[in-house]
Design an enzyme around this catalytic site. Structure first.
Site, PDB file in Angstrom:
ATOM      1  N   THR A  14       0.821  -1.215   0.000  1.00 45.14           N
ATOM      2  CA  THR A  14       0.000   0.000   0.000  1.00 45.14           C
ATOM      3  C   THR A  14       0.855   1.265   0.000  1.00 45.14           C
ATOM      4  OG1 THR A  14      -1.836  -1.129   1.044  1.00 45.14           O
ATOM      5  CG2 THR A  14      -1.763   1.237   1.363  1.00 45.14           C
ATOM      6  N   SER A  58       1.462  -7.387  -1.108  1.00 51.23           N
ATOM      7  CA  SER A  58       2.162  -8.451  -0.376  1.00 51.23           C
ATOM      8  C   SER A  58       1.431  -9.791  -0.349  1.00 51.23           C
ATOM      9  CB  SER A  58       2.589  -7.983   1.013  1.00 51.23           C
ATOM     10  OG  SER A  58       1.525  -7.986   1.915  1.00 51.23           O
ATOM     11  N   THR A  91       1.696  -4.739   4.110  1.00 55.62           N
ATOM     12  CA  THR A  91       1.585  -5.152   5.519  1.00 55.62           C
ATOM     13  C   THR A  91       1.036  -6.568   5.694  1.00 55.62           C
ATOM     14  OG1 THR A  91      -0.597  -4.118   5.665  1.00 55.62           O
ATOM     15  CG2 THR A  91       1.277  -2.795   6.395  1.00 55.62           C
ATOM     16  N   ASP A  92       0.306  -7.070   4.677  1.00 54.66           N
ATOM     17  CA  ASP A  92      -0.412  -8.346   4.874  1.00 54.66           C
ATOM     18  C   ASP A  92       0.519  -9.522   5.189  1.00 54.66           C
ATOM     19  OD1 ASP A  92      -2.630  -6.867   4.269  1.00 54.66           O
ATOM     20  OD2 ASP A  92      -3.068  -7.848   2.357  1.00 54.66           O
TER      21      ASP A  92
HETATM   22  N1  ASP Z   1      -2.902  -5.368   0.928  1.00 51.74           N
HETATM   23  C1  ASP Z   1      -1.748  -4.535   1.125  1.00 51.74           C
HETATM   24  C2  ASP Z   1      -0.490  -5.354   0.987  1.00 51.74           C
HETATM   25  O1  ASP Z   1      -0.162  -6.113   1.876  1.00 51.74           O
HETATM   26  C3  ASP Z   1      -1.833  -3.947   2.475  1.00 51.74           C
HETATM   27  C4  ASP Z   1      -0.722  -3.039   2.846  1.00 51.74           C
HETATM   28  O2  ASP Z   1       0.279  -2.916   2.203  1.00 51.74           O
HETATM   29  O3  ASP Z   1      -0.886  -2.415   3.895  1.00 51.74           O
HETATM   30  O4  ASP Z   1       0.171  -5.237  -0.026  1.00 51.74           O
END
Ligand code: ASP
Length: 333
Positions: A14, A58, A91-92
């Site tokens: 993100t 991710s 973050t995932d």
């Molecule tokens: N869905 C996103 C990812 O993990 C969430 C993020 O980056 O916060 O790429």
């Protein structure tokens, strides 16, 4: 004085996304150089260099890509002029990549992973400040030798303990039961404890045919039987409480063990270890006696990463089990 060189390795997430009104969704859109240019104070504290590794969400990250990323980081950090590296990531699955890198990277120089919960087109995106805090942490002498550190929301977490705890809130990363190892203030990076790390695994490849199965009330053997029939290379089972398993899942556990497939037991509870306390059918005592490997307090996803790396260097069940010994525990028995 010459400023320290910090290499920012971008992988996506993100932090590198924006809302696309035409497609009505959030998509990868920001390049590595743009990420760094969006944080002008970086130039005041270091000489940043950008390495674009990928630009993926991710959930698209794989253990094979993690291995390539680890090799890239080791290459970068052998350069004498480089003080540390930053990885930007979604973050995932960030906690899995962090733990993977922590287990395999040779470098003692700091590697800090950061991310964002709000994209570049949200009001008050958190990515730029997180990136600045990650660079400050990487430049801190106390960060050396502490392993891969996750820097989010001004907090510093160890790769081993950190986990995503909220699907949307920027204060999502936490180390349940332990808390952050330190934090980033305006004028200083403050460390409060040392990290206790698993020994480095000299893996040159990764065995990704390792599967994670979660237990729930009344869970049966279907998934485990299927994995046994497929003769997969390894299984991680997230049990209940201390690691216990419902009786209906026991034929599946036995099928895995009868096929000599390593079976690592963890708990679906966010804190605490699995242990052979209970002797009833499905309790960890009889499971351990049958050859199930106890995964300590590692989460299921992290135990899966460890098993994938260990399997690339040994197939011996006793040797595999020894890698799951908690490096911070002194056994009293
Ligand atoms: N869905 C996103 C990812 O993990 C969430 C993020 O980056 O916060 O790429």
């Amino acid at each position: 004085m010459e400023k320290s060189k910090v290499v920012v390795v971008t992988t996506g997430g993100t932090i590198a996304m924006r809302y696309d009104p035409a497609r009505k969704g959030v998509f990868p859109a920001v390049t590595g150089p743009q990420l760094v240019e969006a944080v002008p104070p970086l130039e005041d504290i270091c000489s940043p260099e950008v390495e674009e590794f990928s630009n993926i969400p991710s959930p698209h990250m794989t253990p094979e890509l993690m291995l390539k990323l680890a090799q890239k980081l080791d290459q970068i950090l052998t350069r004498e002029e480089v003080a540390g590296a930053i990885v930007t990531h979604g973050t995932d699955t960030l906690e899995e990549t962090a733990f993977f890198l922590d287990l395999i990277c040779k470098a003692e120089k700091p590697i800090c992973i950061t991310a964002a919960m709000r994209s570049g087109s949200d009001i008050s995106p958190d990515g730029p400040h997180n990136l600045l805090c990650a660079v400050k942490t990487a430049l801190s002498p106390e960060a050396s030798g502490e392993g891969v550190l996750v820097v989010m929301n001004e907090e510093i977490h160890t790769a081993r303990d950190v986990t995503k705890t909220h699907s949307a809130n920027p204060k999502t990363f936490a180390s349940p039961g332990w808390g952050p190892i330190g934090y980033v203030d305006k004028d200083a990076v403050i460390f409060r404890r040392k990290s206790i790390r698993f020994p480095r695994i000299p893996a040159m490849e990764v065995i990704s045919d390792v599967h994670l199965v979660k237990m729930a009330a009344g869970a049966d053997s279907l998934l485990l039987q299927c994995l046994a029939e497929k003769k997969v290379r390894g299984v991680v089972l997230e049990g209940l409480g201390r690691g216990n398993v419902p009786p209906a899942a026991l034929p599946g556990v036995e099928a895995i063990l009868n096929n000599n497939i390593p079976l690592v037991l963890t708990t679906r509870v966010p804190s605490g270890r699995v242990l052979d306390v209970y002797g009833y059918p499905g309790g960890v005592k009889p499971l351990k006696e049958k050859g199930v490997i106890l995964g300590g307090d590692l989460s299921g996803p992290k135990a899966r990463i460890l098993l994938m790396l260990v399997l690339s260097i040994t197939n011996d069940l006793e040797a595999i089990a020894s890698y799951f010994n908690d490096p911070g525990a002194s056994n009293l028995a």
